[in-house]
Design a protein around this motif. Structure first.
Motif, mmCIF file in Angstrom:
data_model
loop_
_atom_site.group_PDB
_atom_site.id
_atom_site.type_symbol
_atom_site.label_atom_id
_atom_site.label_comp_id
_atom_site.label_asym_id
_atom_site.label_seq_id
_atom_site.Cartn_x
_atom_site.Cartn_y
_atom_site.Cartn_z
ATOM 1 N N ASP A 233 5.662 5.903 -0.627
ATOM 2 C CA ASP A 233 4.717 5.394 -1.622
ATOM 3 C C ASP A 233 4.944 3.919 -1.945
ATOM 4 O O ASP A 233 5.005 3.508 -3.115
ATOM 5 C CB ASP A 233 4.797 6.226 -2.911
ATOM 6 C CG ASP A 233 4.391 7.670 -2.693
ATOM 7 O OD1 ASP A 233 3.544 7.925 -1.815
ATOM 8 O OD2 ASP A 233 4.934 8.553 -3.394
ATOM 9 N N VAL A 234 5.045 3.115 -0.918
ATOM 10 C CA VAL A 234 5.256 1.682 -1.115
ATOM 11 C C VAL A 234 3.960 1.031 -1.602
ATOM 12 O O VAL A 234 2.905 1.225 -0.996
ATOM 13 C CB VAL A 234 5.716 1.017 0.193
ATOM 14 C CG1 VAL A 234 5.780 -0.498 0.043
ATOM 15 C CG2 VAL A 234 7.077 1.566 0.611
ATOM 16 N N PRO A 235 3.994 0.263 -2.672
ATOM 17 C CA PRO A 235 2.775 -0.419 -3.143
ATOM 18 C C PRO A 235 2.509 -1.690 -2.345
ATOM 19 O O PRO A 235 3.413 -2.236 -1.707
ATOM 20 C CB PRO A 235 3.110 -0.755 -4.591
ATOM 21 C CG PRO A 235 4.597 -0.943 -4.592
ATOM 22 C CD PRO A 235 5.142 0.032 -3.576
ATOM 23 N N ASP A 236 1.266 -2.155 -2.390
ATOM 24 C CA ASP A 236 0.950 -3.469 -1.830
ATOM 25 C C ASP A 236 1.697 -4.542 -2.613
ATOM 26 O O ASP A 236 2.215 -4.297 -3.711
ATOM 27 C CB ASP A 236 -0.555 -3.734 -1.919
ATOM 28 C CG ASP A 236 -1.353 -2.793 -1.023
ATOM 29 O OD1 ASP A 236 -0.786 -2.305 -0.039
ATOM 30 O OD2 ASP A 236 -2.531 -2.552 -1.333
ATOM 31 N N TRP B 50 -1.398 0.009 2.343
ATOM 32 C CA TRP B 50 -2.609 0.536 1.705
ATOM 33 C C TRP B 50 -3.376 1.562 2.545
ATOM 34 O O TRP B 50 -4.018 2.451 1.967
ATOM 35 C CB TRP B 50 -3.530 -0.598 1.246
ATOM 36 C CG TRP B 50 -4.060 -1.497 2.307
ATOM 37 C CD1 TRP B 50 -3.505 -2.663 2.748
ATOM 38 C CD2 TRP B 50 -5.274 -1.344 3.054
ATOM 39 N NE1 TRP B 50 -4.281 -3.227 3.728
ATOM 40 C CE2 TRP B 50 -5.369 -2.437 3.923
ATOM 41 C CE3 TRP B 50 -6.278 -0.376 3.069
ATOM 42 C CZ2 TRP B 50 -6.425 -2.597 4.811
ATOM 43 C CZ3 TRP B 50 -7.337 -0.535 3.943
ATOM 44 C CH2 TRP B 50 -7.406 -1.634 4.794
ATOM 45 N N PRO B 51 -3.330 1.535 3.910
ATOM 46 C CA PRO B 51 -3.976 2.652 4.624
ATOM 47 C C PRO B 51 -3.032 3.830 4.866
ATOM 48 O O PRO B 51 -3.388 4.761 5.573
ATOM 49 C CB PRO B 51 -4.380 2.030 5.974
ATOM 50 C CG PRO B 51 -3.929 0.605 5.959
ATOM 51 C CD PRO B 51 -2.931 0.469 4.858
ATOM 52 N N ALA B 52 -1.835 3.796 4.278
ATOM 53 C CA ALA B 52 -0.811 4.778 4.639
ATOM 54 C C ALA B 52 -1.210 6.199 4.257
ATOM 55 O O ALA B 52 -0.958 7.137 5.020
ATOM 56 C CB ALA B 52 0.524 4.405 3.989
ATOM 57 N N GLU B 53 -1.842 6.380 3.077
ATOM 58 C CA GLU B 53 -2.179 7.753 2.688
ATOM 59 C C GLU B 53 -3.220 8.340 3.624
ATOM 60 O O GLU B 53 -3.132 9.514 4.017
ATOM 61 C CB GLU B 53 -2.664 7.823 1.250
ATOM 62 C CG GLU B 53 -2.914 9.266 0.815
ATOM 63 C CD GLU B 53 -3.285 9.403 -0.646
ATOM 64 O OE1 GLU B 53 -4.373 9.942 -0.924
ATOM 65 O OE2 GLU B 53 -2.482 8.985 -1.504
ATOM 66 N N ALA C 60 5.586 6.236 4.534
ATOM 67 C CA ALA C 60 5.258 7.621 4.195
ATOM 68 C C ALA C 60 4.636 7.660 2.806
ATOM 69 O O ALA C 60 4.876 6.773 1.980
ATOM 70 C CB ALA C 60 6.510 8.488 4.239
ATOM 71 N N THR C 61 3.835 8.685 2.547
ATOM 72 C CA THR C 61 3.242 8.870 1.226
ATOM 73 C C THR C 61 3.508 10.291 0.748
ATOM 74 O O THR C 61 3.626 11.217 1.549
ATOM 75 C CB THR C 61 1.720 8.623 1.253
ATOM 76 O OG1 THR C 61 1.106 9.493 2.213
ATOM 77 C CG2 THR C 61 1.416 7.175 1.622
#
Length: 343
Positions: A37-40, A263-266, A295-296
């Motif tokens: 869950d890394v933020p931009d 941001w497209p990870a999920e 990973a998300t």
């Protein structure tokens, strides 16, 4: 929650295969380099500042999304900021006290109130009490669909009737016809309203995707509907070709976005999950390369209380499956559905 070893059927089958060859591992980040869950960058900076008790970066970030009509980015930021405020509220309380009419503070306040009420056994009653906050957020900027997405989630949690939900939905799509968050909220409501009617949910998702631009996140909505079907053991079967078509549409969308970005990870984690359930190992492997180290929690948290561990295990399973050339299109008992043992 289900233990990470009690995995879905395709995961378990892949886990019994030999480990991946080194040549397939080349280019993948090591396990300890994969982050959850890394933020931009902009959101990350706002969260770091919030941890210091400073609200200005969060306020500036949301104001920028509103000025630029970046409603998808705004929705992601609102969710993450409200989630952070659930455990560390001081920075937000200072912001809201200083600017109670700020449309950006109002939308975070509405999301925060819904998030706090959601886990309670008295959720329906508590959610009714936060309706004024959602109304205030909706009055902040008439263009903004995010308060209406919150209102749609609120209606589902409060067990609102179908007619009322349709009125909210019409108001939401007038503002942003292809807003992904609003479509997910509607899909979740329909899944609850028509429990087990996965065909109807997939019909809704397919129609939305067909009407949306090719680069819209709504193109990934059928894959989300497919995921719900593949992890549910009720309702009539959905033909395999529809599940594959949903995955193919999401693959095309994923290819439009840069690789190894937060941001497209999920979208890609969700898609990889669906592809594994369909045992489309080569396609799942391709998504792994695009995911990189990001990973998300969703969707892995559906099957484990340690979503990162399950992601890493599944990553190994995919590489093992590719090496051992497992069947790409297995026989299925229910039109392609792999049964889950946790329902």
């Amino acid at each position: 929650m289900v233990d990470t070893m009690a995995l879905l059927h395709p995961f378990s089958r892949a886990a019994r295969t030999p480990r991946a060859e080194p040549r397939l591992s080349t280019g993948f980040p090591a396990d300890d380099e994969v982050l959850l869950d890394v933020p931009d960058d902009g959101l990350g900076a706002a969260l770091v500042a919030a941890a210091r008790g400073e609200h200005r970066p969060a306020a500036d970030l949301l104001a920028a999304t509103r000025r630029g009509a970046d409603w998808e980015g705004r929705d992601r930021c609102v969710r993450r900021l409200a989630a952070f405020a659930c455990s560390r509220a001081e920075w937000f309380e200072q912001w809201y006290a200083a600017a109670p009419n700020d449309p950006d503070a109002r939308v975070v306040a509405a999301q925060l109130a819904v998030d706090r009420a959601w886990p309670s056994p008295a959720r329906s009653e508590l959610l009714r009490e936060v309706s004024p906050l959602i109304t205030a957020a909706a009055r902040g900027d008439d263009r903004d669909p995010v308060p209406w997405r919150i209102a749609l989630d609120h209606a589902r949690g409060a067990n609102a009737g179908h007619k009322y939900f349709e009125e909210l939905w019409e108001a939401a799509v007038r503002r942003a016809p292809h807003h992904y968050g609003c479509h997910v909220a509607a899909l979740d409501y329909l899944a609850a309203f028509w429990h087990g009617s996965h065909r109807e949910c997939l019909d809704f998702a397919d129609r939305a995707a067909q009407d949306a631009p090719e680069d819209s996140l709504v193109q990934g909505l059928p894959a989300r509907a497919a995921l719900a079907y593949l992890t549910d053991d009720c309702g009539p079967e959905v033909p395999r070709h529809r599940l594959d078509a949903a995955a193919d549409r999401a693959i095309a969308l994923s290819a439009r976005f840069p690789a190894a970005r937060p941001w497209p990870a999920e979208l890609r984690n969700k898609l990889m999950y669906v592809l594994v359930r369909l045992e489309r190992w080569d396609d799942a492997y391709a998504q792994l390369r695009l995911i990189g180290p990001y990973a998300t929690s969703f969707p892995w948290e559906r099957q484990s209380d340690d979503p990162l561990a399950l992601f890493l295990k599944t990553r190994d399973d995919i590489r093992s499956a590719v090496v051992s050339s497992l069947p790409r299109h297995p026989r299925s008992e229910r039109g392609g559905r792999a049964r889950s043992g946790d329902h």
